[in-house]
Design a protein around this motif. Structure first.
Motif, short mmCIF file in Angstrom:
data_model
loop_
_atom_site.label_atom_id
_atom_site.label_comp_id
_atom_site.label_asym_id
_atom_site.label_seq_id
_atom_site.Cartn_x
_atom_site.Cartn_y
_atom_site.Cartn_z
N ALA A 9 46.19 87.44 3.98
CA ALA A 9 47.53 87.59 3.38
C ALA A 9 48.42 88.52 4.20
N ALA A 10 47.83 89.33 5.09
CA ALA A 10 48.62 90.26 5.90
C ALA A 10 49.40 89.52 6.99
N GLY A 11 49.11 88.24 7.20
CA GLY A 11 49.90 87.47 8.14
C GLY A 11 49.12 86.58 9.07
N PHE A 12 47.96 87.03 9.55
CA PHE A 12 47.10 86.19 10.39
C PHE A 12 47.87 85.66 11.60
N ALA A 13 48.76 86.47 12.16
CA ALA A 13 49.61 86.12 13.30
C ALA A 13 50.54 84.95 13.01
N SER A 14 50.93 84.82 11.75
CA SER A 14 51.88 83.75 11.39
C SER A 14 53.26 84.07 11.92
N ASN A 15 53.99 83.03 12.22
CA ASN A 15 55.35 83.20 12.69
C ASN A 15 56.25 83.48 11.50
N GLY A 16 57.24 84.36 11.72
CA GLY A 16 58.15 84.65 10.62
C GLY A 16 59.42 85.32 11.10
N TYR A 17 60.34 85.46 10.19
CA TYR A 17 61.60 86.15 10.45
C TYR A 17 61.89 87.04 9.25
N GLY A 18 62.89 87.88 9.37
CA GLY A 18 63.23 88.80 8.28
C GLY A 18 62.11 89.81 8.08
#
Length: 181
Positions: A9-18
Motif C-alpha cells: 500500500a506504500a506504493g510499490f514504485a507505482s507511478n503517480g502525481y500530486g
C-alpha cells in the motif's frame, strides 16, 4: 508473506502525481514529463535502430537513454514511459494507483496521435501551427503488406476461437457431474 517493513500500500514504485508523486509534482507536470520522456525514448529507439546507425550500438544507446530518462523523471512520476510498466504495480497497489493509471496510458497515446497526423519533421517538436496530414498513413500503407497481415490475423483469431471452444467443451465434459458416480 513479505519482508519486514514492506508494504504494498506504500506504493510499490507505482507511478503517480500530486500526493503520490515522489516530489509532489502536479498532474500537468506529470503529463508533460511523461509525454516528453516517452518522445525522447522513442526518438532514441528509432535513431539507434535506424539502418544508417552503427550496428551493435542500439542496446547501449537505448539502455543509457532509459537510465537518463529515469534519473530525470523518477522525482516527478516514478517514471513510466511504458504503460505496461505502470499497469503492473498499479494492479498490486490498487486504489489510488489504479485511479491515476489513466495518465500513464494517455501520455504515450497523445504523442502517438500527434505524430500520426503531422509530418515527420514535426515528430520531435510541438508546433500548434504544424500542418495536419495523412502522409504517415499513406507511407505505412504502401510499406507494409496489409493483405497478408489481415489474412494472418483472421487465421490466428479463428484458430484461437476454435481452440477455446474445444478446450471449454473438454473442460465442461471433464467437470460435469456423472449420473451414478
Amino acid at each position: 508473506c513479505c519482508a519486514p517493513g514492506f508494504d504494498v500500500a506504500a506504493g510499490f514504485a507505482s507511478n503517480g502525481y500530486g500526493d503520490h508523486s515522489p516530489g509532489k509534482y502536479s498532474l500537468l507536470a506529470g503529463l508533460v514529463t511523461e509525454i516528453v520522456m516517452t518522445m525522447m525514448f522513442l526518438f532514441i529507439i528509432m535513431g539507434s535502430t535506424h539502418g544508417k546507425a552503427p550496428a551493435g550500438f542500439a542496446p547501449l544507446a537505448i539502455g543509457l537513454g532509459l537510465t537518463l530518462i529515469h534519473l530525470v523523471s523518477i522525482p516527478v512520476t516514478n517514471t513510466s514511459v511504458n504503460p505496461a510498466r505502470s499497469t503492473g504495480p498499479a494492479l498490486f497497489v490498487g486504489g489510488w494507483a489504479l485511479a491515476q493509471l489513466w495518465l500513464f496510458w494517455l501520455a504515450p497515446l497523445l504523442y502517438a496521435v500527434w505524430t500520426a497526423f503531422h509530418p515527420a519533421a514535426y515528430a520531435t517538436r510541438f508546433d500548434l501551427a504544424a500542418p495536419l496530414t495523412l502522409e504517415n498513413f499513406e507511407r505505412a500503407w504502401h510499406a507494409a503488406p496489409f493483405s497478408r497481415y489481415f489474412l494472418n490475423t483472421i487465421i490466428i483469431v479463428t484458430m484461437v476461437v476454435v481452440s477455446q471452444c474445444v478446450l471449454c467443451t473438454l473442460a465442461a465434459f471433464a467437470f460435469a457431474p456423472r449420473d451414478g458416480a
